[in-house]
Design an enzyme around this catalytic site. Sequence first.
Site, PDB file in Angstrom:
ATOM      1  N   ARG A 171       0.952  -1.280  -0.057  1.00  0.00           N
ATOM      2  CA  ARG A 171       0.047  -0.103   0.001  1.00  0.00           C
ATOM      3  C   ARG A 171       0.869   1.127  -0.064  1.00  0.00           C
ATOM      4  O   ARG A 171       0.513   2.350   0.574  1.00  0.00           O
ATOM      5  CB  ARG A 171      -0.920   0.029   1.273  1.00  0.00           C
ATOM      6  N   SER A 221     -11.461  -1.141   2.238  1.00  0.00           N
ATOM      7  CA  SER A 221     -11.067  -1.602   3.161  1.00  0.00           C
ATOM      8  C   SER A 221     -10.191  -0.676   4.101  1.00  0.00           C
ATOM      9  O   SER A 221      -9.485   0.320   3.480  1.00  0.00           O
ATOM     10  CB  SER A 221      -9.720  -2.687   2.657  1.00  0.00           C
ATOM     11  N   GLU A 291      -5.524   2.031   6.245  1.00  0.00           N
ATOM     12  CA  GLU A 291      -5.163   1.964   4.788  1.00  0.00           C
ATOM     13  C   GLU A 291      -5.911   3.313   3.850  1.00  0.00           C
ATOM     14  O   GLU A 291      -5.166   3.902   3.169  1.00  0.00           O
ATOM     15  CB  GLU A 291      -5.894   0.700   4.389  1.00  0.00           C
TER      16      GLU A 291
END
Length: 302
Positions: A171, A221, A291
């Site tokens: 990420r 998410s 995230e």
Amino acid sequence: MTVNFITQFPNVTILTNEPLSKYTNTKTGGSADLLAFPESAGEVQALLTFANENQVPVTVIGNASNLIVRDGGIRGLVMILTRMNSIKVVENQVIADAGASMIEVTKHAQAANLSGLEFAAGIPGSIGGAIFMNAGAYGGETSDVADSVLVLTRDGEIKTINREALDFGYRHSRVQDENDVVLSATYALVPGDGDVIQAKMDDLNAKRAAKQPLDLPSCGSVFKRPEGYFAGKLIHDAGLQGHQVGGAQVSTKHAGFIVNVDHATATDYLNLIHHVQAVVFKKFNVHLETEVRIIGESVTQD
């Protein structure tokens, strides 16, 4: 400031005091002082240069799918790049503008019998966002297929960054560190069978629909995967599934998602995120790192 931008760029759609809740996937967020919709790399460069000259802060967002904008909104100029959405196939490469939908890019690849992007068939973000955070799913990541990226530096220079220099991680990409603006990306794919590619995409989308709350507004998410754990399982095991703050709820379908069930505000989202982090840390001594990208100003302490 408002008059300067609108008169300086008569061919660019520029809105004033525009609620960003109209554009975020969570349906939350305060207003942008100025919201521009450039349609080319040249317009993005010109807007950024003019903003720099006038000391106006600039924020660039794509499809706003993995993003929370605080309720105080964003000062200065915000650019949404979704009108920059060209996609073309050249031999075994797919070249897509930053604002192109990741889902549409996977469809173009499949139609051209090119394999490698199947993992992204259901990712709702834009190309720029996918590069920015090295978006991934079902064992695949953007870094597996991204060959080069055309960016605009904050100094107004357009340059190409190749795969090796993008410093991809979980990420993460160099674009985050440098705060560059992604203009387009080139994906290097491999020839495949279109029917087989489609079957894999259909299978992954079916899995996504079965497990994720796609029928409700969310930012996707919320938390990164902690090493050795799964965020959703930790949240479930902490007894937080279904927990609600204001209109924001830990999804009863997938604990890794927070959904907007009743006119949630961004503050509801952030307060629920902080509560989840605190409970999981207390129970399991694991810190859940977000995230989702969180930007903008608060109206109250969050």
